[in-house]
Scaffold this active site. Structure first.
Site, PDB file in Angstrom:
ATOM      1  N   SER A 255       0.856  -1.180   0.000  1.00 16.15           N
ATOM      2  CA  SER A 255       0.000   0.000   0.000  1.00 16.15           C
ATOM      3  C   SER A 255       0.893   1.232   0.000  1.00 16.15           C
ATOM      4  O   SER A 255       2.114   1.130   0.113  1.00 16.15           O
ATOM      5  CB  SER A 255      -0.902   0.001   1.225  1.00 16.15           C
ATOM      6  N   LYS A 256       0.236   2.387  -0.078  1.00 18.42           N
ATOM      7  CA  LYS A 256       0.984   3.648  -0.203  1.00 18.42           C
ATOM      8  C   LYS A 256       1.976   3.850   0.938  1.00 18.42           C
ATOM      9  O   LYS A 256       2.979   4.521   0.779  1.00 18.42           O
ATOM     10  CB  LYS A 256       0.004   4.815  -0.254  1.00 18.42           C
ATOM     11  N   ARG A 257       1.657   3.244   2.086  1.00 18.57           N
ATOM     12  CA  ARG A 257       2.581   3.513   3.192  1.00 18.57           C
ATOM     13  C   ARG A 257       3.937   2.816   2.957  1.00 18.57           C
ATOM     14  O   ARG A 257       4.926   3.168   3.583  1.00 18.57           O
ATOM     15  CB  ARG A 257       1.902   3.133   4.511  1.00 18.57           C
ATOM     16  N   GLY A 259       5.396   2.951  -0.016  1.00 22.12           N
ATOM     17  CA  GLY A 259       6.051   3.761  -1.047  1.00 22.12           C
ATOM     18  C   GLY A 259       5.093   3.885  -2.218  1.00 22.12           C
ATOM     19  O   GLY A 259       3.891   3.655  -2.067  1.00 22.12           O
TER      20      GLY A 259
END
Ligand code: GLU
Length: 498
Positions: A255-257, A259
Site C-alpha cells: 500500500s501507499k505507506r 512507497g
C-alpha cells in the site's frame, strides 16, 4: 489434434490508477501471450458504473503503453470479438440471462438489502460464513412474474448445488477445492438491472475465447462462482493461473505507506519504464539461471508459468532502484539528457527551450551525475550541487576548517591563480594545486578540504575532477539560475569568511 489457440486477457476495472499488482498481472499475461504466439486482449470491465470513470480508462491505457505493453484486441484497437468494453455488451449479457431464467438455472430474488444484511449479521454473530439462505429459490416462475409486473424490484441469482465440493487445477496453485455449502447463490444481475462482475466475466471469457485466465489470487473466491456460471451456461472452462499477492517488506498487502504503488507515480519518481517492466517480471517469477537484468525479448523467451511462485511476492524498492540504475546508465547520453530534462526543468534549473550548447552540456552533466543516483528524480538533487552553490549549509566544523591558517592561505593563492589563468580544466586544476602546495606548504586534507568546501559548499560529493569541467562550462551558458564558476565560488567563500 489442432492445438488450442492461446488467448489471454488483462481485464482492469477503470476505477482508479493502475497499481503495480495489476500491472504485474498485465505483464504476466503479455509475456505468456507473446511467448506462446498467442493473442493478448485488453478488456475494460466497467459494469460498475458508479465506480468506473472514463478518464481512468484513458489513464490505464496510457500507463500500460508507457510500461511497454501492447495488445492485439482491445477498446482502442478493435478485433473480431468486440466490443471490448463491458458497458457496451449489455445486450449480450441480457440474452444469456434470459437463457438461464428459461432453463431454470437462475431465478429472481426479491429479498431486500435490509433482509440480506440482517441474515448476514446473524451468521457473523453465530460465527458462521454468511451464505444466502436461498429463500427465493423455490418461488414459482409465474409468482415471480406477477411480483415483477407489480413493479417489485428483484435481483437475479444463479441456482447452485449448495453442497459438495468443487475442485479445479490451477496452473500456479495446483489443486484448489471449495466447499459449495459456503458459496451460496451468487447474484448475476443486480436489482438495478446491471449485471455483476462475476457473471459478465464468464460470458466475456467464453465469447472472447479466452484460453487462460491469469489474474491475482484475490480472485480465487470469485473463480468458484465463475466456474459454476460457466457450467450453468454450458461453456467449457478456461485454464486458471492465480498469481500470489504483492506484499510490502513487512508482509502486509502493498500500500501507499510502503512507497509508490501506482505505475504513474513510478514514472513521476523517475523510474524508467524498462526498469519497472523488468522488475515486475521478477515479482513472483525468476528464470532458471537467476539472471536479473533482462530485456523484454529475453523475458518473453524465458518466461514460464510453471516457474511462477505460489508464495507472496515481496516488492523490494531497493532492487527496483538497483535495476533502474542499470537501465539509466545504459542509456545513450542524448536519451539520458532528454529523460532528465523534464525533471530539471521542473526544478527550474533548465530553460523551457534549450539550445544546442545547453543540450551538449546537459549530456555531459547527466552522464557524470547519473553514477550517483537511483532515479531521474534524484538527479535534481545532484544538480543542486551545480546550480545552488551556497555556504549556508556549512556546519561549525566545516566553517572552522575553512578558517585555519592553511585554509586561508590555500584559498588566497587559489583565488589569485584563478585570475591569472584563461581556462580552468581538470589538468590545470591539478597543476594549480601542486603550485599551491609548494607555495603554502599545506598538503593532503589541509589542502584539498578547503578547496572542496569552497567549490561545492559541502564536505563530500562529486569528485572535483568531474565537478570542475561541468561548473566551468556550465557557467558560460545562459540558465534560468546562472551557474557560478570556480572563481566566483572561491570569491564568495572568502567574502563569507571575512
Ligand atoms: N476486473 C477485475 C479487476 O480489475 C479483474 C477481473 C479478472 O481478471 O477476471 O480486478
Amino acid at each position: 489434434m489442432e492445438t488450442e489457440k492461446i488467448r489471454v486477457r488483462f481485464a482492469p476495472s477503470p476505477t482508479g490508477l493502475l497499481h503495480v499488482g495489476n500491472a504485474r498481472t498485465a505483464l504476466f499475461n503479455w509475456l505468456y501471450a507473446r511467448q506462446q504466439g498467442g493473442v493478448y486482449i485488453l478488456r475494460i470491465e466497467d459494469t460498475d458504473r458508479e465506480r468506473s470513470a472514463e478518464e481512468y480508462e484513458g489513464k490505464l491505457i496510457e500507463d500500460l503503453r508507457w510500461l511497454g505493453l501492447d495488445w492485439d484486441e482491445g477498446p482502442d484497437v478493435q478485433g473480431e470479438f468486440g466490443p471490448y468494453r463491458q458497458s457496451q455488451r449489455l445486450e449480450i449479457y441480457a440474452s444469456c440471462t434470459q437463457q438461464l431464467l428459461e432453463e431454470g438455472k437462475a431465478y429472481h430474488c426479491f429479498c431486500s438489502p435490509e433482509e440480506l444484511e440482517k441474515e448476514r449479521k446473524k451468521a457473523l454473530k453465530a460465527g458462521t460464513t454468511p451464505v444466502y439462505s436461498g429463500k427465493c429459490r423455490s418461488l414459482p416462475r409465474d409468482k415471480a412474474q406477477t411480483r415483477l409486473a407489480a413493479g417489485e424490484e428483484a435481483s437475479i441469482r444463479l441456482k447452485t448445488p449448495g453442497r459438495g465440493n468443487l475442485s479445479f487445477t490451477d496452473l500456479v496453485r495446483s489443486k484448489v477445492s471449495f466447499d459449495l455449502a459456503l458459496v451460496g447463490d451468487p447474484v448475476l444481475v443486480r436489482s438495478n438491472g446491471l449485471p455483476a462482475y462475476n457473471y459478465v466475466v464468464v460470458i466475456d471469457d467464453h465469447r472472447m475465447q479466452i484460453s487462460h485466465v491469469i489474474r491475482g489470487e484475490d480472485h480465487l473466491a470469485n473463480t468458484v462462482r465463475q466456474i459454476l456460471t460457466f457450467q450453468a451456461l454450458g461453456y467449457p472452462l478456461p485454464q486458471y493461473a492465480h498469481l500470489s499477492m504483492v506484499m510490502g517488506e513487512d508482509n502486509a498487502r502493498l500500500s501507499k505507506r510502503h512507497g509508490a504503488t501506482a505505475v504513474d507515480q513510478f514514472g513521476k519518481d523517475g523510474i524508467l519504464p524498462q526498469a519497472l517492466f523488468n522488475y515486475l517480471a521478477l515479482l513472483g517469477w525468476s528464470p532458471p539461471d537467476g539472471q536479473e537484468v533482462l530485456t523484454p525479448a529475453e523475458l518473453v523467451k524465458l518466461f514460464d508459468l510453471n516457474r511462477v511462485s505460489r508464495s507472496a511476492a515481496i516488492f523490494d524498492y531497493g532492487k527496483l532502484h538497483w535495476l533502474n540504475r542499470q537501465y539509466m546508465k545504459a542509456l545513450p547520453p542524448r536519451e539520458m539528457a532528454e529523460t532528465a530534462a523534464p525533471f530539471l526543468k521542473n526544478a527550474d534549473y533548465l530553460p523551457k527551450a534549450m539550445n544546442q550548447a545547453q543540450w551538449a552540456w546537459l549530456e555531459q552533466a547527466v552522464s557524470t551525475l547519473i553514477e550517483r543516483v537511483d532515479t531521474f528524480a534524484d538527479l535534481t538533487e545532484s544538480f543542486a550541487l551545480l546550480f545552488d552553490f551556497s555556504l549556508d549549509g556549512l556546519d561549525k566544523d566545516e566553517k572552522d576548517s575553512l578558517q585555519t591558517e592553511c585554509a586561508t592561505k590555500v584559498l588566497d593563492v587559489f583565488a589569485q591563480k584563478l585570475k591569472e589563468i584563461e581556462r580552468l580544466d581538470y589538468e590545470t586544476f591539478a597543476t594549480l594545486t601542486q603550485e599551491i602546495k609548494t607555495e603554502t606548504g599545506c598538503k593532503g586534507r589541509e589542502l584539498y578540504h578547503p578547496l572542496r568546501l569552497a567549490l561545492t559548499g559541502r564536505s563530500s560529493g562529486l569528485d572535483l575532477d568531474k565537478l570542475i569541467p561541468l561548473v566551468e562550462s556550465g557557467a558560460k551558458l545562459d540558465f534560468p539560475r546562472p551557474l557560478k564558476n570556480c572563481a566566483q565560488r572561491v570569491a564568495e567563500t572568502q567574502a563569507y569568511l571575512s
